[in-house]
Design a protein around this motif. Sequence first.
Motif, short mmCIF file in Angstrom:
data_model
loop_
_atom_site.label_atom_id
_atom_site.label_comp_id
_atom_site.label_asym_id
_atom_site.label_seq_id
_atom_site.Cartn_x
_atom_site.Cartn_y
_atom_site.Cartn_z
N ILE A 110 0.88 -1.19 -0.13
CA ILE A 110 0.05 0.03 0.12
C ILE A 110 0.81 1.18 0.27
CG2 ILE A 110 -1.97 1.19 1.13
CD1 ILE A 110 -2.76 -1.38 2.53
N GLY A 111 0.56 2.09 -1.03
CA GLY A 111 1.38 3.30 -1.10
C GLY A 111 0.52 4.36 -1.61
N PRO A 112 1.26 5.51 -1.95
CA PRO A 112 0.42 6.75 -2.38
C PRO A 112 -0.08 6.49 -3.54
CG PRO A 112 2.82 7.00 -2.86
CD PRO A 112 2.65 5.83 -1.97
N PRO A 113 -1.12 7.29 -4.20
CA PRO A 113 -1.86 6.93 -5.37
C PRO A 113 -0.95 7.17 -6.66
CG PRO A 113 -3.09 8.23 -4.02
CD PRO A 113 -1.85 8.37 -3.48
N LYS A 114 -1.42 6.81 -7.86
CA LYS A 114 -0.58 6.59 -9.06
C LYS A 114 0.08 7.87 -9.46
CE LYS A 114 -0.89 4.65 -13.91
NZ LYS A 114 -1.85 3.92 -14.61
N THR A 115 -0.57 9.05 -9.01
CA THR A 115 0.06 10.46 -9.36
C THR A 115 -0.24 11.25 -8.54
OG1 THR A 115 -2.09 11.10 -10.45
CG2 THR A 115 -0.55 9.99 -11.92
N LYS A 116 0.44 12.40 -8.31
CA LYS A 116 0.27 13.40 -7.53
C LYS A 116 -1.25 13.96 -7.22
CE LYS A 116 4.97 15.33 -7.44
NZ LYS A 116 5.60 16.41 -7.69
N LYS A 117 -1.89 14.24 -8.39
CA LYS A 117 -3.29 14.49 -8.35
C LYS A 117 -4.34 13.22 -8.25
CE LYS A 117 -2.76 18.59 -11.42
NZ LYS A 117 -3.29 19.04 -12.66
N GLY A 118 -3.61 12.19 -7.99
CA GLY A 118 -4.42 11.07 -7.70
C GLY A 118 -4.88 11.30 -6.06
N ARG A 119 -4.16 12.13 -5.17
CA ARG A 119 -4.75 12.53 -3.92
C ARG A 119 -5.88 13.56 -4.20
NH1 ARG A 119 -1.59 11.36 0.46
NH2 ARG A 119 0.45 10.39 0.00
N ARG A 120 -7.01 12.89 -3.97
CA ARG A 120 -8.14 13.70 -4.47
C ARG A 120 -9.35 13.66 -3.61
NH1 ARG A 120 -7.74 9.59 -7.51
NH2 ARG A 120 -9.43 8.22 -8.18
N THR A 121 -10.18 14.67 -3.70
CA THR A 121 -11.69 14.35 -2.93
C THR A 121 -12.74 14.25 -4.02
OG1 THR A 121 -11.03 15.65 -1.00
CG2 THR A 121 -13.11 15.36 -1.35
N ILE A 122 -13.54 13.29 -3.84
CA ILE A 122 -14.53 12.64 -4.60
C ILE A 122 -15.86 12.90 -4.08
CG2 ILE A 122 -15.40 10.87 -6.31
CD1 ILE A 122 -12.61 9.63 -6.34
N ALA A 123 -16.60 13.72 -4.88
CA ALA A 123 -18.33 13.66 -4.39
C ALA A 123 -19.00 12.46 -4.51
CB ALA A 123 -18.84 14.95 -4.88
N LEU A 124 -19.82 11.92 -3.84
CA LEU A 124 -20.38 10.69 -4.00
C LEU A 124 -21.74 10.85 -4.33
CD1 LEU A 124 -19.17 8.86 -0.70
CD2 LEU A 124 -18.34 8.50 -2.85
N PRO A 125 -22.46 10.08 -5.49
CA PRO A 125 -23.81 9.93 -5.61
C PRO A 125 -24.63 9.45 -4.54
CG PRO A 125 -22.39 8.76 -7.28
CD PRO A 125 -21.50 9.01 -6.11
N ALA A 126 -25.83 10.01 -4.42
CA ALA A 126 -26.63 9.61 -3.36
C ALA A 126 -26.80 8.03 -3.30
CB ALA A 126 -28.05 10.20 -3.47
N GLU A 127 -26.76 7.32 -4.47
CA GLU A 127 -26.94 5.78 -4.29
C GLU A 127 -25.82 5.11 -3.60
OE1 GLU A 127 -29.28 7.47 -7.67
OE2 GLU A 127 -27.09 7.78 -6.98
N VAL A 128 -24.47 5.63 -3.90
CA VAL A 128 -23.25 5.17 -3.28
C VAL A 128 -23.43 5.50 -1.62
CG1 VAL A 128 -20.92 5.26 -3.21
CG2 VAL A 128 -22.10 5.36 -5.40
N VAL A 129 -23.84 6.75 -1.39
CA VAL A 129 -23.73 7.03 -0.10
C VAL A 129 -24.76 6.06 0.74
CG1 VAL A 129 -24.69 8.83 1.84
CG2 VAL A 129 -23.27 9.54 -0.25
N LYS A 130 -25.99 6.04 0.10
CA LYS A 130 -26.94 5.04 0.61
C LYS A 130 -26.30 3.36 0.75
CE LYS A 130 -31.53 3.05 0.07
NZ LYS A 130 -32.72 3.00 -0.91
N ASP A 131 -25.48 3.08 -0.09
CA ASP A 131 -24.71 1.75 0.00
C ASP A 131 -23.78 1.67 1.00
OD1 ASP A 131 -26.15 0.79 -2.16
OD2 ASP A 131 -24.64 1.04 -3.59
N LEU A 132 -23.11 2.90 1.42
CA LEU A 132 -22.05 2.87 2.40
C LEU A 132 -22.29 2.87 3.79
CD1 LEU A 132 -19.33 5.36 0.32
CD2 LEU A 132 -19.41 2.81 0.86
N ARG A 133 -23.58 3.31 4.28
CA ARG A 133 -23.95 3.69 5.43
C ARG A 133 -23.96 2.45 6.07
NH1 ARG A 133 -25.47 8.54 6.70
NH2 ARG A 133 -26.28 9.97 5.13
N PRO A 134 -24.61 1.22 5.73
CA PRO A 134 -24.63 0.09 6.51
C PRO A 134 -23.13 -0.55 6.65
CG PRO A 134 -25.73 -0.43 4.30
CD PRO A 134 -25.39 1.12 4.61
N LEU A 135 -22.43 -0.26 5.62
CA LEU A 135 -20.85 -1.01 5.50
C LEU A 135 -19.97 -0.17 6.62
CD1 LEU A 135 -20.14 -1.25 1.71
CD2 LEU A 135 -20.94 -2.98 3.31
N LEU A 136 -20.29 1.15 6.90
CA LEU A 136 -19.36 1.77 8.05
C LEU A 136 -19.86 1.43 9.35
CD1 LEU A 136 -19.16 5.04 6.01
CD2 LEU A 136 -17.68 2.90 5.87
#
Length: 470
Positions: free
Chosen positions: A261-287
């Motif tokens: 496990i290391g840094p992402p592929k590129t410098k700009k690979g370090r990023r923040t991604i906004a999540l679609p509502a459907e993905v947020v719904k999927d993540l809640r029970p997983l967390l």
Amino acid sequence: MRKVETLTKSDGSTTYRVRFRHGISAKTGKPLQTSESFDRKADADTFAKWLDALGPQGALDRLYAGEQEKGIPTLDQVAADHIRLLTGIEEGTRLGYERLWARSWGHLIGTTRADQLTADIVRQAVNDLAAGKGLTGEAYSTKSLENQRGLLSGVVARCIELGHLTRNPVKGVRLPEGRRVAVDSIDDEDDAEMVCLTHEEWEALYATFSPHYLPFLRFLVGTGCRWGEAVVLRRGDVDLGARTIKIRRALKWSGDGARVIGPPKTKKGRRTIALPAEVVKDLRPLLDGKAGRDLVFTAPRGGMIAHRTFWSKNWRPALWRAQHCAAHIPKDCRCGTGEPHRCKVHSDPPGACGCRGTLAQSPRIHDLRHTHASWLLAAGTPIHVVQARLGHESIQTTVDTYSHLLPDAQLLAAEAASLAFAGRAGGGSWLPRVESLPDDALRHLAHAVSDETARRSPAIAGRVAVDGAA
């Protein structure tokens, strides 16, 4: 023939000298007098003949040809130095370059002297690679051939830098059409021909997966994350309140061939991604109940999801099931399981049945990332936003990868301009122009008009009331 002088040394031995003029004096501008000495008269006589036939420089080149050859490296040696001296890359990437050279150019032209590489040699090697004559015996895809040509171009640039070549023999060499890598033979993102799924195709594939992996799949296609970024995502990287994730690390190869496990592929690979509502719904029970360093996505029995296992036991079977309707899946067929070799109905899994509602394409896991980008571009998302979301270091990478997906958007823009001209002119009908739009473009336009109508609904309603009263 030039005169050969015989000289006797103080120790009694004899040498033979040949005088000639070569070069120009910087002070006088006149030819310089020089000579070459030999222990054997036969060698002196031969050199004198070369002077008469080839001139001073030609004779000297021939005289010292053996010594010059000893000092000129092979392409394998230049490639080793080129890869070793590359900066700004990780050791896993360096190892990948070494392996790429060994199985492609190294196998075919690695022993060629650096000063003897020609465009014809390169063309023949390219054709050999496309025909499967590399070290592995496989016929490479177009993208893989492009990667290999990029590596060779770097090695050739070093040959030019060192003075072994005066021109680039790789420049202008066209690549042949590579083969499409079969989904059941390899699943490597760097060797893939792009497949972009439609929403209908995605739904057909999604419906065939086991429930455990559905959130993981929707996360991949809903964010465009790379496999190596998704499988090491931690609870602390997710902010459900802000509907974002932070990509801070990735799974990759180390210099000794291990997964780390290391840094992402590129410098700009370090990023923040906004999540679609459907993905947020999927993540809640997983967390629920997970600590900050716990993995978000895990295998059914816990631990990190292994790529090879997921591909062989889940992705490939689900893909096969998505490609076949119920009528084309015999009762005892096991082609759509993790053990297709145990199927007693088919000796080899049959290809897609082609029936309505089935998946015709054969995407790889990495194609979910391409699918995500294609959906964004089709919806009119600016390409620089797509670049930031995917973590490409340069927007040129995004343009080169996805430019072929832009013509529909360009057509839609042109039609929009045409509609504006028609409206300003006050004459003509815009309906024929709308009717001429492709189905996808018309669908996007309908959504845009619907959204804008909803936004302006109070003003539109008031205007309709006034017009009706008039």
